[in-house]
Design an enzyme around this catalytic site. Sequence first.
Site, PDB file in Angstrom:
ATOM      1  N   HIS A 151       0.835  -1.210   0.000  1.00  0.00           N
ATOM      2  CA  HIS A 151       0.000   0.000   0.000  1.00  0.00           C
ATOM      3  C   HIS A 151       0.871   1.262   0.000  1.00  0.00           C
ATOM      4  O   HIS A 151       0.657   2.167  -0.814  1.00  0.00           O
ATOM      5  CB  HIS A 151      -0.910  -0.047   1.236  1.00  0.00           C
ATOM      6  CG  HIS A 151      -1.739   1.177   1.473  1.00  0.00           C
ATOM      7  ND1 HIS A 151      -3.100   1.210   1.243  1.00  0.00           N
ATOM      8  CD2 HIS A 151      -1.420   2.415   1.937  1.00  0.00           C
ATOM      9  CE1 HIS A 151      -3.572   2.415   1.546  1.00  0.00           C
ATOM     10  NE2 HIS A 151      -2.568   3.170   1.983  1.00  0.00           N
ATOM     11  N   GLU A 152       1.852   1.312   0.883  1.00  0.00           N
ATOM     12  CA  GLU A 152       2.703   2.512   0.970  1.00  0.00           C
ATOM     13  C   GLU A 152       3.531   2.687  -0.302  1.00  0.00           C
ATOM     14  O   GLU A 152       3.742   3.814  -0.766  1.00  0.00           O
ATOM     15  CB  GLU A 152       3.615   2.449   2.196  1.00  0.00           C
ATOM     16  CG  GLU A 152       2.883   2.387   3.547  1.00  0.00           C
ATOM     17  CD  GLU A 152       1.903   3.530   3.766  1.00  0.00           C
ATOM     18  OE1 GLU A 152       2.064   4.597   3.155  1.00  0.00           O
ATOM     19  OE2 GLU A 152       0.951   3.335   4.545  1.00  0.00           O
ATOM     20  N   HIS A 155       1.481   4.451  -2.904  1.00  0.00           N
ATOM     21  CA  HIS A 155       1.505   5.918  -2.849  1.00  0.00           C
ATOM     22  C   HIS A 155       2.734   6.444  -3.588  1.00  0.00           C
ATOM     23  O   HIS A 155       2.646   7.377  -4.385  1.00  0.00           O
ATOM     24  CB  HIS A 155       1.531   6.393  -1.395  1.00  0.00           C
ATOM     25  CG  HIS A 155       0.214   6.233  -0.680  1.00  0.00           C
ATOM     26  ND1 HIS A 155      -0.990   6.571  -1.254  1.00  0.00           N
ATOM     27  CD2 HIS A 155      -0.076   5.771   0.561  1.00  0.00           C
ATOM     28  CE1 HIS A 155      -1.968   6.326  -0.395  1.00  0.00           C
ATOM     29  NE2 HIS A 155      -1.447   5.827   0.722  1.00  0.00           N
ATOM     30  N   HIS A 161      -5.724   7.244  -2.259  1.00  0.00           N
ATOM     31  CA  HIS A 161      -6.627   6.237  -1.679  1.00  0.00           C
ATOM     32  C   HIS A 161      -7.847   6.051  -2.573  1.00  0.00           C
ATOM     33  O   HIS A 161      -8.395   7.019  -3.106  1.00  0.00           O
ATOM     34  CB  HIS A 161      -7.055   6.653  -0.269  1.00  0.00           C
ATOM     35  CG  HIS A 161      -5.956   6.522   0.730  1.00  0.00           C
ATOM     36  ND1 HIS A 161      -5.673   7.464   1.674  1.00  0.00           N
ATOM     37  CD2 HIS A 161      -5.041   5.524   0.908  1.00  0.00           C
ATOM     38  CE1 HIS A 161      -4.640   7.071   2.408  1.00  0.00           C
ATOM     39  NE2 HIS A 161      -4.230   5.902   1.948  1.00  0.00           N
ATOM     40  N   TYR A 210      -9.425   1.984   2.052  1.00  0.00           N
ATOM     41  CA  TYR A 210      -9.552   1.842   3.498  1.00  0.00           C
ATOM     42  C   TYR A 210     -10.791   1.010   3.837  1.00  0.00           C
ATOM     43  O   TYR A 210     -11.659   0.775   3.000  1.00  0.00           O
ATOM     44  CB  TYR A 210      -9.642   3.220   4.152  1.00  0.00           C
ATOM     45  CG  TYR A 210      -8.290   3.856   4.446  1.00  0.00           C
ATOM     46  CD1 TYR A 210      -7.106   3.155   4.220  1.00  0.00           C
ATOM     47  CD2 TYR A 210      -8.201   5.142   4.958  1.00  0.00           C
ATOM     48  CE1 TYR A 210      -5.873   3.731   4.501  1.00  0.00           C
ATOM     49  CE2 TYR A 210      -6.976   5.723   5.238  1.00  0.00           C
ATOM     50  CZ  TYR A 210      -5.815   5.018   5.014  1.00  0.00           C
ATOM     51  OH  TYR A 210      -4.607   5.588   5.294  1.00  0.00           O
TER      52      TYR A 210
HETATM   53 ZN   LIG Z   1      -2.425   5.111   2.345  1.00  0.00          ZN
END
Ligand SMILES: [Zn+2]
Length: 355
Positions: A151-152, A155, A161, A210
């Site tokens: 996930h990171e 980015h 998101h 999320y």
């Molecule tokens: Zn994030």
Amino acid sequence: MSIDKAIEDANENSMSHDLVSSESSSLVRKELDILMTLDEFIAEEKARMDEKMGKRKKRKAIRGTSRRWPNNIIPYEIAPGTFSSANTAEINTAINEWNTQTCLVFRLRNGESAAIRFQNGDGCSSFIGRTGNVQPINLANGCRIRRIITHEIGHAVGYWHEQSRPDRDGFVQIVPENIPSAVLFNFEKQPTSQVNNFGVAYDYRSVMHYGARAFSNSGGITVRTLDASFQNIIGTAPGLSFRDIKLANLMYNCAGSCSAQSCPGEGFLGKDCRCKCPTNDPNNPIQNCLGTPVVTTTSQTTASPAPSTTSSGDCEDMNRFCGFWARAGFCSRSRYMMMYCKQSCNKCNGMINLP
Ligand SMILES: [Zn+2]
């Protein structure tokens, strides 16, 4: 545990919901884990306000190419003395996932001024896209697991998101009654001027999504999926989803040197010039599409080479329909056939050597 919960729990201080990064007063951290400079934050707010007021200024931000990694190469380093061997294995698994499923090439930094540095730091956080400097991917203790690292990295590749996509209202409903007003700003939609989704559909299964209770004040649902069957799916991705993979392949033009082909359904052309289609398995979300490749070249050739019976080394059919397609005349019209049906197309003995 949902992705947002893991990130939130790993934030050791109580400021995880606040805008201020503990690293620097000129940095902002929003939506738990997105780092940006104060200038960028202000510019984004302005773009959002402009859009709300009906002004549509095209800005060159992430939507453009300035934050992409040139030549698809992402140099990285891992802070020494920080991670256990188990942590490092998780980092490498996440990196390998990106390397395998996309044409991005993560490789150890060798003097480049722009690079990712995996380190301990301000909770779990990352900048969006390439900043041009050595940029952190901060991994506090609770974040040193593959899905969070994936996930990171997302980015840093350029992903926002999923639930903040400009078109999210067609897929999720934010429930403000369950969100403290002080943190409601974390559910702002991205300005359309700042995001390019390359036509990839909204994705409940995204590793960038999320969970149902992100920022909840009472444990109630804060992100309601309009399709109820996805209510317990959001936030649970074990790794990249099919559409996550598709987005990176489009964003970084992974099939740029392939001949044009239409892939069935949601399929897309992978870096190996084969059509990729979704599966139902979140742990293995992608497969080669079944069926005939759709040839979009306009050659009039109709010759049908007879299938060869010789087979040596790598000169073999890699699809069971090769013979059928060869007889139908696709050998002379499709680059796919040249690569994957060499035997049926009688292109053995080094006659064809396409990358
Ligand atoms: Zn994030």
